[in-house]
Design an enzyme around this catalytic site. Structure first.
Site, PDB file in Angstrom:
ATOM      1  N   ASP A   1     -35.123  91.577  67.061  1.00  0.00           N
ATOM      2  CA  ASP A   1     -35.025  91.446  65.615  1.00  0.00           C
ATOM      3  C   ASP A   1     -34.005  92.476  65.128  1.00  0.00           C
ATOM      4  O   ASP A   1     -33.610  93.381  65.869  1.00  0.00           O
ATOM      5  CB  ASP A   1     -36.414  91.702  65.005  1.00  0.00           C
ATOM      6  CG  ASP A   1     -36.400  91.641  63.492  1.00  0.00           C
ATOM      7  OD1 ASP A   1     -35.705  90.771  62.938  1.00  0.00           O
ATOM      8  OD2 ASP A   1     -37.067  92.478  62.862  1.00  0.00           O
ATOM      9  N   LYS A   2     -33.569  92.357  63.882  1.00  0.00           N
ATOM     10  CA  LYS A   2     -32.608  93.329  63.341  1.00  0.00           C
ATOM     11  C   LYS A   2     -33.296  94.347  62.440  1.00  0.00           C
ATOM     12  O   LYS A   2     -33.371  95.533  62.747  1.00  0.00           O
ATOM     13  CB  LYS A   2     -31.488  92.628  62.563  1.00  0.00           C
ATOM     14  CG  LYS A   2     -30.453  93.612  62.012  1.00  0.00           C
ATOM     15  CD  LYS A   2     -29.536  92.979  61.018  1.00  0.00           C
ATOM     16  CE  LYS A   2     -30.179  92.759  59.664  1.00  0.00           C
ATOM     17  NZ  LYS A   2     -30.387  94.005  58.907  1.00  0.00           N
TER      18      LYS A   2
ATOM     19  N   ASP B   1     -40.563  94.316  64.924  1.00  0.00           N
ATOM     20  CA  ASP B   1     -41.471  95.233  64.235  1.00  0.00           C
ATOM     21  C   ASP B   1     -42.294  94.569  63.152  1.00  0.00           C
ATOM     22  O   ASP B   1     -43.132  95.225  62.536  1.00  0.00           O
ATOM     23  CB  ASP B   1     -40.655  96.368  63.588  1.00  0.00           C
ATOM     24  CG  ASP B   1     -39.877  95.897  62.379  1.00  0.00           C
ATOM     25  OD1 ASP B   1     -39.820  96.628  61.383  1.00  0.00           O
ATOM     26  OD2 ASP B   1     -39.315  94.776  62.425  1.00  0.00           O
TER      27      ASP B   1
END
Length: 1216
Positions: free
Chosen positions: A420-421, A852
């Site tokens: 994910d970013k 996250d």
């Protein structure tokens, strides 16, 4: 029951369109309606008839009755255990040449160890449950508060919860000591968020605060049945013949804690296992490592080898028996024995011989392998990974956490990482950076992403110095003198600026904490974005400092006149909350002068759809500004407003109240009502928030790329933002050939403007298909070239949806597999999981997903290994993960150090088990040829029993824990070493074939040397050696040989290796001394003393292991000299460098400050490793909860979710 009201009698009442269930017939409550639940508050007898569940919870797997059957069932699900159970049963038959305990004893030991481990873990869960169930809470009995354990609460009870206490069940909030019936709660146990959330009781129940008044409360709650939706609740409270709608704002969930409130009074709605948090108990999918799956194939191969050996022996037995051997009395059948060797029935001889040899050769399958490997991996995860200071984040007091030990070696074979970013590559610490108001851009400065974009074009940018007007504040990094310190009043669009800033100060759900001054106030926000926007409003002169359930107070500066300050209260009439479907948030407020305004902020796509006609120039300029901000990696939100008249609002508010009172599809109806008023909006501008890259991300990605790991970024950001972030973190560069598949083409835009959905789908599909074909052919040409560039693929969510179609999926996979980096932007959580599954199942490559947030859970669970970042978006990702770390850069240590070491160690352990059991069994196999294939055992039963359990078990455990080819520093300095794991260099069938070859060779040497030489030797009394003399000597040589061979394969030998090998050999001789002295009825009586009286015995023990190991010693020398592995080359380069690690378990050179050391020590407070807790999650406030029970001060922190509380103290961490 004393202290409780009697059951209610009366007729059915129809209130607010709902039929109540108060009808009592013959003293019984009418049956509960399946679709909803009726709770009689403060009336136990009425609720008892509904048979609600109690508030006691149990997270244990077993009880006294189920432990043995259920535990044994779990153990016998393993193929090896079933095999040994069958062998043990055969041992009791007359065909068995060995005593039953020979096979029963090892199986029993393995089962007992496994069951003890299960019992210990379950006992810890039980202790945890007892502590929770016996926690005290004030419950109303009569007109007094009495302290009772949580487990005694029942549905409908009235309770009092004090500040900092946990809610014992799901409660209906009735009254609070705070004004206006509000309370503040912390939900960290549910989502990891430490920001406080506000809850408001219905005005009708505010007075039920004291015990005498609360005892008169007789409301009836009709609500939904228990479910696992944490953020929704539908129900009505019927009180004094009024039906009042209930929402999540009146519900206090079990596991949350009360903050900033002296105490509250509430009624129990859901108890124990029916509470929402318990029903959300997340069972992480059971995952098996790739190596463990391959181990099953090795076991099957050993089964096949065993079958062949038994078949050879059975055929040989049938051929051997003959009438010529009359002196053997083969036809004579003794009482109680089988007619096993009758030459007249050779088929029977072969069949019985087959069963005999199966029991004789059974040690070829290593029964203790699974237990040993599990023990090694458990210690690796709990002592090494969890205690590694290189993966400890002191800023947030967050150590690494291995939530499972099943996948340690899988970390050493990862080939693809899906990341994910936001919050994973970036910090998720938002700062207000720029904005556009009325078509004018404001804000100076250069983002990290802009610097990456400049590098993309070969330009080097540096961040400029801040001006003197810059204000440094958390969440605020804005630099533009035109807006600061009231200068915005001089702007041509000052009215737009004022409206913009008021929207920032009013349209939110932030809670203020602390002193009501700009310097000391703290904002508790549901997301970092919201806190940054409110902080920006404060610094622009619109200071939000107080909130009540109905009002927001803003201190406005420089509005009318420079230096003038005015406190303004805005009445909050309605809040239309943000969710993933709406993608916007609206607040309807009334100014002090009576003005009604709707403020709305949200994603550009949804706001632009709801704008009023006109203002095209402003819309175009704002959209251009947002594209520029997006290219700079900034997160944008559109801000708009709408003036309302009273009549319009009153009409809409009636519909809003009806939707809010609905028990069915309440969320959907509220969304529909919101659509009615969120239209004809006037655009004010947009905000731009920066989310900086985490520390060390570019270096980490570069290191992982050198290790042969391919990284894919799956993000919901725009294409341009995703590209620039990829540049900023060194994922892609200008030397790469970039394949871009985007839906933002002129052709697709033109088709979308026509609005024909079928045509749009066809156009995008054709575009994706053509681009995939084109890029696939181009990639082939680059790959065929000797010096072609590296490739990268960038694709957006719309195109990905069609690329994942079964007809195009294989082409997408082939193209992606040849790319060094892949960036998927604008993708949904489902698409993240689909892409991960595509590579895992389609390409059969080992994958790791890291994220996250809750939107990353699907991706994390779809990969071979899931890693959760314990960051700012709650703990859902951590709860679903296999490993948890605080920063992306810690992947370097997790994979290149711990993962690689675990892979090497487990491979070495498994191959050694394969070797030592095969060597032992082959000597017995050779002896069969000299006994007419009769199944005569070569070794004593106890020798066979203790070979795996005692004499060869301990050294291999230390090898699995301590063996290390290169240091942690060199593992990261030479990341290319990791490629050996990706290629599975050390657990191929070729490697096992070499091991098998030397096993055959060494077993032949040991057997032939001992047998041949013993026929020429005599004892001190002049007699020849007997069978047990020879077998004892052979067994001793085998044990010495396999233990020395283990030391030969070690990369480093510590004192633990020396002690374990020496201890094993000492245990062998001690056992033989004792055994051969006391067991007079055995043929082995006095054997060792006889052997030790001859010089031949000592000469054999010295020469035979040397002769057996000489061939492999030469092979290892030739291999290291002429065909070295990569790690052996590194060893030679650094062979003169001292190993500072010594014999320590972990090799850490990090020096902690006293504060960091204290913080790390605090993170190692009492914890336990069971999966579930009384709150159903690994809960951050459990630590605080249990610590407070023992007088220990432990602050509540969301990241402490990875440290669970129990009564057992852990040992201090070791340094590596």
């Amino acid at each position: 029951m004393a202290g409780w009201k009697y059951s209610r009698l009366g007729n059915t009442e129809i209130l607010g369109g709902l039929t109540t269930s108060r009808t009592i017939q013959l003293g019984r409550v009418t049956p509960q309606v399946p679709g909803n639940r009726t709770v009689y508050c403060n009336d136990r007898e009425a609720n008892a008839l509904a048979k609600f569940k109690g508030n006691s919870i149990s997270t244990t797997k077993y009880n006294l009755l189920t432990f043995l059957p259920k535990g044994l069932y779990e153990q016998f699900r393993r193929l090896a255990n079933c095999y040994f159970l069958m062998i043990s049963m055969l041992s009791f038959t007359p065909v068995s040449p060995v005593s039953p305990y020979t096979n029963v004893a090892p199986l029993s030991i393995v089962l007992i160890v496994s069951l003890i481990k299960e019992a210990f873990e379950d006992w810890k869960r039980l202790q945890n449950d007892k502590s929770i169930n016996n926690s005290a809470i004030d419950m109303l009995q009569g007109q007094n508060w009495e302290s009772v354990p949580w487990k005694k609460l029942q549905v409908g009870d009235i309770v009092r919860v004090k500040q900092d206490e946990f809610f014992p069940a799901d409660l209906l909030f009735l009254a609070s000591t705070n004004p206006d019936g509000v309370c503040y709660i912390e939900t960290a146990n549910l989502d990891g968020e430490t920001n406080l959330k506000i809850r408001k009781a219905l005005e009708k129940t505010w007075d039920f605060l004291t015990p005498d008044i609360a005892s008169e409360f007789d409301g009836e709650v009709q609500c939904e049945q228990p479910n696992n939706s944490l953020y929704t609740f539908s129900g009505n409270l019927i009180i004094q013949k009024q039906t009042l709608p209930l929402s999540p704002n009146q519900i206090l969930l079990r596991g949350c804690s009360l903050k900033n409130t002296e105490y509250i009074v509430a009624s129990v709605i859901f108890t124990g296992p029916e509470t929402k948090v318990m029903m959300n108990s997340m069972n992480v999918p059971s995952k098996r490592s790739t190596l463990e799956k391959k181990l099953d194939k090795v076991i099957i191969a050993l089964f096949c080898l065993l079958f062949c050996m038994c078949l050879i022996g059975a055929i040989g037995s049938a051929v051997f028996v003959d009438d010529d051997y009359f002196y053997l009395n083969l036809k004579t059948k003794r009482q109680g024995e089988l007619d096993q060797f009758n030459p007249n029935n050779r088929l029977k001889v072969a069949a019985l011989g087959m069963f005999t040899l199966i029991t004789l050769y059974s040690p070829i399958i290593p029964i203790s392998l699974y237990v040993t490997v599990e023990t090694i991996k458990f210690i690796q995860s709990s002592n090494f990974i969890n205690n590694d200071l290189h993966m400890y984040h002191s800023a947030t007091n967050t150590p690494a956490l291995a939530r499972t030990s099943n996948l340690n070696e899988e970390l050493g074979q990862i080939e693809y990482i899906f990341s994910d970013k936001t919050g994973t590559l970036t910090r998720n610490l938002m700062e207000f950076f720029k904005c556009s108001i009325g078509g004018e851009m404001y804000g100076a400065g250069v983002t990290e992403i802009e610097m990456g974009g400049a590098r993309r074009n070969g330009i080097i940018l540096e961040e400029g110095e801040k001006s003197s007007n810059t204000i440094f504040d958390k969440g605020f990094n804005f630099d533009d003198a035109r807006l600061m310190r009231g200068a915005w009043r001089n702007e041509p669009n000052s009215d737009a600026c004022k409206e913009f800033f008021r929207c920032l100060a009013i349209c939110h759900t932030v809670l203020p904490e602390g002193e009501e001054t700009p310097e000391r106030i703290r904002y508790q926000a549901a997301s970092p974005d919201e806190a940054a926007l409110v902080s920006a409003a404060k610094n622009f002169g619109f200071f939000f400092y107080r909130r009540t359930p109905t009002k927001i107070f803003v201190r406005e500066s420089h509005v009318e006149k420079m230096g003038q300050i005015e406190d303004v209260s805005y009445e909050i009439l309605n809040v239309l909350e943000f969710n993933s479907t709406r993608k916007r948030q609206s607040v309807i407020c009334r100014y002090p002068d009576g003005r009604l305004v709707l403020y709305c902020k949200g994603a550009d796509t949804v706001i632009y759809e709801r704008l009023a006609d006109g203002g095209d120039d402003l819309k175009k300029r704002t959209r251009d500004h947002m594209e520029q901000y997006g290219a700079a990696g900034l997160r944008t939100l559109c801000l708009a407003y709408r003036d309302l008249n009273q009549e319009m609002y009153d009409s809409w508010n009636e519909k809003f109240i009806q939707a809010k009172s609905s028990l069915k599809d309440r969320e959907k109806k509220l969304d529909e009502v919101g659509e009615l008023i969120e239209k004809n909006l006037i655009l004010m501008g947009c905000s731009a928030i920066e989310d900086k890259l985490q520390e060390g991300v570019p270096t980490c990605i570069e290191t992982l790329s050198r290790a042969g790991i391919k990284i894919w970024v799956l993000t919901g950001d725009k294409m341009e933002t995703a590209i620039n972030i990829a540049y900023a973190c060194n994922l892609i560069n200008n030397d790469m050939r970039q394949f871009v598949i985007s839906s933002e083409t002129d052709e697709i835009r033109e088709t979308e403007s026509k609005g024909d959905q079928v045509e749009i789908a066809r156009c995008i599909r054709d575009t994706v298909k053509n681009e995939l074909h084109k890029f696939h052919d181009e990639a082939k040409q680059y790959l065929q070239a000797a010096t072609g560039p590296k490739l990268s693929l960038l694709i957006d969510g719309k195109c990905l949806m069609y690329a994942l179609d079964p007809s195009l999926r294989s082409m997408l996979l082939n193209l992606s597999m040849n790319c060094s980096a892949v960036v998927c932007c604008r993708v949904s959580p489902l698409q993240k999981a689909q892409v991960t599954r595509l590579v895992r199942k389609g390409a059969q490559r080992i994958t790791l997903s890291i994220g996250d947030g809750a939107n990353d859970v699907g991706m994390i669970q779809a990969a071979h290994v899931g890693v959760g970042i314990s960051g700012m978006e709650g703990m859902q990702a951590v709860m679903a993960s296999d490993f948890a770390i605080a920063q992306f850069r810690f992947l370097t240590d997790l994979l290149l150090v711990h993962g690689r070491w675990s892979y090497l160690r487990v491979c070495k352990v498994v191959s050694y088990f394969f070797y030592k059991n095969l060597t032992f069994t082959l000597t017995q196999f050779y002896y069969t040829f000299q006994t007419g294939f009769s199944g005569q055992r070569f070794y004593d039963d106890w020798f066979q029993t203790l070979y795996n359990v005692i004499f060869t078990s301990l050294p291999v455990i230390f090898v699995g824990l301590l063996d290390k080819d290169v240091s942690a520093f060199l593992s990261k300095k030479y990341p290319e070493l990791y490629k050996e794991g990706i290629k599975n260099t050390f657990f191929r069938f070729r490697v096992l074939g070499i091991v098998a070859f030397f096993s055959v060779y060494q077993s032949v040497i040991v057997y032939r040397f001992v047998i041949s030489s013993s026929t020429e030797s005599v004892t001190s009394s002049g007699k020849m050696f007997g069978q047990w003399d020879v077998s004892t000597m052979a067994f001793t040589c085998v044990v010495i040989t396999v233990n020395l061979r283990l030391l030969m394969t070690c990369n480093r030998i510590t004192k633990w290796h020396q002690l374990s090998v020496g201890g094993s050999l000492l245990a062998l001789f001690l056992f033989i001394f004792v055994y051969s002295f006391f067991f007079t009825y055995k043929g082995i009586f006095y054997t060792i003393f006889l052997l030790m009286s001859t010089f031949y015995f000592y000469l054999t023990l010295f020469l035979v292991p040397i002769a057996a190991l000489l061939g492999e010693f030469l092979y290892q020398g030739v291999q290291r000299w002429f065909f070295p592995y990569d790690y052996q080359i590194v060893q030679e380069i650094h062979r003169h460098e001292p190993d500072n690690a010594g014999s320590a378990l972990l090799e850490v050179g990090t020096k902690l400050t006293p504060e960091e050391a204290r913080s790390f020590a605090f993170a190692q407070l009492p914890g336990q490793s069971s999966r579930h807790t009384g709150f159903a999650f690994d809960s951050p406030n459990y630590e605080s909860f249990f610590a407070s029970q023992h007088g220990v001060s432990a602050p509540h922190k969301a990241w402490d979710v990875i440290r669970r509380a129990s009564m057992k103290h852990r040992k201090a961490p070791k340094h590596r």
